[in-house]
Scaffold this motif. Structure first.
Motif, PDB file in Angstrom:
ATOM      1  N   TRP A   1       0.876  -1.174   0.000  1.00 20.68           N
ATOM      2  CA  TRP A   1       0.000   0.000   0.000  1.00 20.68           C
ATOM      3  C   TRP A   1       0.907   1.217   0.000  1.00 20.68           C
ATOM      4  O   TRP A   1       2.130   1.094   0.095  1.00 20.68           O
ATOM      5  N   ILE A   2       0.361   2.391  -0.097  1.00 25.67           N
ATOM      6  CA  ILE A   2       1.159   3.614  -0.047  1.00 25.67           C
ATOM      7  C   ILE A   2       1.962   3.609   1.257  1.00 25.67           C
ATOM      8  O   ILE A   2       1.406   3.314   2.320  1.00 25.67           O
ATOM      9  N   PRO A   3       3.268   3.917   1.201  1.00 27.50           N
ATOM     10  CA  PRO A   3       4.096   3.878   2.412  1.00 27.50           C
ATOM     11  C   PRO A   3       3.488   4.656   3.583  1.00 27.50           C
ATOM     12  O   PRO A   3       3.015   5.783   3.421  1.00 27.50           O
ATOM     13  N   SER A   4       3.459   3.994   4.728  1.00 28.18           N
ATOM     14  CA  SER A   4       2.971   4.553   6.000  1.00 28.18           C
ATOM     15  C   SER A   4       1.488   4.936   5.987  1.00 28.18           C
ATOM     16  O   SER A   4       1.024   5.649   6.873  1.00 28.18           O
ATOM     17  N   GLN A   5       0.730   4.480   4.998  1.00 32.80           N
ATOM     18  CA  GLN A   5      -0.709   4.744   4.915  1.00 32.80           C
ATOM     19  C   GLN A   5      -1.478   3.458   5.180  1.00 32.80           C
ATOM     20  O   GLN A   5      -0.909   2.380   5.226  1.00 32.80           O
ATOM     21  N   SER A   6      -2.797   3.583   5.335  1.00 32.90           N
ATOM     22  CA  SER A   6      -3.607   2.435   5.765  1.00 32.90           C
ATOM     23  C   SER A   6      -4.747   2.098   4.817  1.00 32.90           C
ATOM     24  O   SER A   6      -5.327   2.975   4.175  1.00 32.90           O
ATOM     25  N   ILE A   7      -5.080   0.818   4.788  1.00 38.94           N
ATOM     26  CA  ILE A   7      -6.344   0.341   4.231  1.00 38.94           C
ATOM     27  C   ILE A   7      -7.303   0.400   5.411  1.00 38.94           C
ATOM     28  O   ILE A   7      -7.141  -0.332   6.386  1.00 38.94           O
ATOM     29  N   THR A   8      -8.268   1.304   5.347  1.00 41.27           N
ATOM     30  CA  THR A   8      -9.136   1.543   6.494  1.00 41.27           C
ATOM     31  C   THR A   8     -10.491   0.855   6.338  1.00 41.27           C
ATOM     32  O   THR A   8     -10.851   0.407   5.242  1.00 41.27           O
ATOM     33  N   THR A   9     -11.233   0.808   7.433  1.00 40.55           N
ATOM     34  CA  THR A   9     -12.517   0.105   7.442  1.00 40.55           C
ATOM     35  C   THR A   9     -13.655   0.901   6.824  1.00 40.55           C
ATOM     36  O   THR A   9     -14.719   0.352   6.585  1.00 40.55           O
ATOM     37  N   ASP A  10     -13.456   2.170   6.534  1.00 42.14           N
ATOM     38  CA  ASP A  10     -14.544   3.001   6.018  1.00 42.14           C
ATOM     39  C   ASP A  10     -14.506   3.203   4.506  1.00 42.14           C
ATOM     40  O   ASP A  10     -15.258   4.008   3.975  1.00 42.14           O
ATOM     41  N   ARG A  11     -13.646   2.478   3.811  1.00 39.16           N
ATOM     42  CA  ARG A  11     -13.519   2.642   2.356  1.00 39.16           C
ATOM     43  C   ARG A  11     -13.693   1.314   1.631  1.00 39.16           C
ATOM     44  O   ARG A  11     -13.334   0.264   2.140  1.00 39.16           O
ATOM     45  N   TRP A  12     -14.212   1.398   0.417  1.00 40.04           N
ATOM     46  CA  TRP A  12     -14.361   0.214  -0.426  1.00 40.04           C
ATOM     47  C   TRP A  12     -13.077  -0.018  -1.200  1.00 40.04           C
ATOM     48  O   TRP A  12     -12.542   0.884  -1.831  1.00 40.04           O
ATOM     49  N   LEU A  13     -12.617  -1.219  -1.191  1.00 37.36           N
ATOM     50  CA  LEU A  13     -11.425  -1.611  -1.923  1.00 37.36           C
ATOM     51  C   LEU A  13     -11.866  -2.333  -3.196  1.00 37.36           C
ATOM     52  O   LEU A  13     -12.781  -3.153  -3.162  1.00 37.36           O
ATOM     53  N   ARG A  14     -11.229  -2.005  -4.322  1.00 41.20           N
ATOM     54  CA  ARG A  14     -11.603  -2.616  -5.600  1.00 41.20           C
ATOM     55  C   ARG A  14     -10.387  -3.310  -6.211  1.00 41.20           C
ATOM     56  O   ARG A  14      -9.275  -2.816  -6.126  1.00 41.20           O
ATOM     57  N   ILE A  15     -10.681  -4.443  -6.868  1.00 40.66           N
ATOM     58  CA  ILE A  15      -9.638  -5.175  -7.571  1.00 40.66           C
ATOM     59  C   ILE A  15     -10.248  -5.809  -8.811  1.00 40.66           C
ATOM     60  O   ILE A  15     -11.370  -6.318  -8.771  1.00 40.66           O
ATOM     61  N   MET A  16      -9.528  -5.733  -9.914  1.00 40.82           N
ATOM     62  CA  MET A  16      -9.946  -6.366 -11.172  1.00 40.82           C
ATOM     63  C   MET A  16      -8.897  -7.405 -11.524  1.00 40.82           C
ATOM     64  O   MET A  16      -7.722  -7.073 -11.727  1.00 40.82           O
ATOM     65  N   LEU A  17      -9.303  -8.665 -11.568  1.00 42.84           N
ATOM     66  CA  LEU A  17      -8.401  -9.757 -11.921  1.00 42.84           C
ATOM     67  C   LEU A  17      -8.653 -10.134 -13.389  1.00 42.84           C
ATOM     68  O   LEU A  17      -9.801 -10.285 -13.798  1.00 42.84           O
ATOM     69  N   THR A  18      -7.601 -10.283 -14.147  1.00 40.28           N
ATOM     70  CA  THR A  18      -7.711 -10.736 -15.532  1.00 40.28           C
ATOM     71  C   THR A  18      -6.561 -11.696 -15.803  1.00 40.28           C
ATOM     72  O   THR A  18      -5.396 -11.343 -15.585  1.00 40.28           O
ATOM     73  N   TYR A  19      -6.900 -12.904 -16.240  1.00 38.72           N
ATOM     74  CA  TYR A  19      -5.876 -13.918 -16.495  1.00 38.72           C
ATOM     75  C   TYR A  19      -6.440 -15.055 -17.352  1.00 38.72           C
ATOM     76  O   TYR A  19      -7.657 -15.182 -17.512  1.00 38.72           O
ATOM     77  N   ALA A  20      -5.551 -15.870 -17.883  1.00 36.70           N
ATOM     78  CA  ALA A  20      -5.944 -17.044 -18.667  1.00 36.70           C
ATOM     79  C   ALA A  20      -6.488 -18.120 -17.740  1.00 36.70           C
ATOM     80  O   ALA A  20      -5.992 -18.302 -16.636  1.00 36.70           O
ATOM     81  N   VAL A  21      -7.538 -18.785 -18.195  1.00 37.64           N
ATOM     82  CA  VAL A  21      -8.140 -19.882 -17.408  1.00 37.64           C
ATOM     83  C   VAL A  21      -7.981 -21.202 -18.131  1.00 37.64           C
ATOM     84  O   VAL A  21      -7.677 -21.271 -19.285  1.00 37.64           O
TER      85      VAL A  21
END
Length: 140
Positions: A120-140
């Motif tokens: 994550w950004i140095p010295s910063q946090s993933i907090t409980t009040d924000r939505w985290l998003r991730i997009m996975l793309t790969y061969a199956v």
């Protein structure tokens, strides 16, 4: 779907023979401890999976060290039918995670489907009040 064999010629008609598999909000991932799954959508088409996950930290915040490293923290596990192709072996694939205020990386173990927050950004946090998003793309 065309089963490709050695020596076959690629034609427009053969490339058009695919049927997408789609799913929404069920059966794609199993959420990890201390996380809340908000949304999951996926499509498999032409040998590629595209998976969008939206999740939220349910317990204490995760804070990166001064170099931006997090202790690998399991966010979710991709269920068997949606995992990467076995050609990747036990390689960990890297993806971007973001919440609109910060960003970092996640590592997906292609053999087990475990996806962990890794940086994550140095010295910063993933907090409980924000939505985290991730997009996975790969061969199956």
């Amino acid at each position: 779907m065309t089963a490709w064999q050695p020596g076959m010629r690629i034609t427009a008609d053969r490339l058009k023979t695919f049927t997408p598999t789609t799913t929404a909000n069920t059966g794609i991932v199993t959420i990890g401890t201390d996380w809340t799954l908000l949304d999951e959508n996926a499509v498999k088409v032409s040998g590629t999976a595209h998976i969008f996950i939206r999740l939220q930290r349910a317990s204490t915040s995760l804070t990166a060290d001064a170099a931006g490293n997090l202790a690998d923290t399991t966010m979710f596990t991709v269920n068997a039918g949606w995992r990467p192709n076995t050609v990747f072996g036990n390689e960990r694939l890297t993806f971007i995670i973001a919440d609109g205020f910060g960003h970092g990386s996640a590592l997906l173990a292609s053999d087990t489907g475990v996806c962990a927050a890794a940086s994550w950004i140095p010295s910063q946090s993933i907090t409980t009040d924000r939505w985290l998003r991730i997009m996975l793309t790969y061969a199956v």
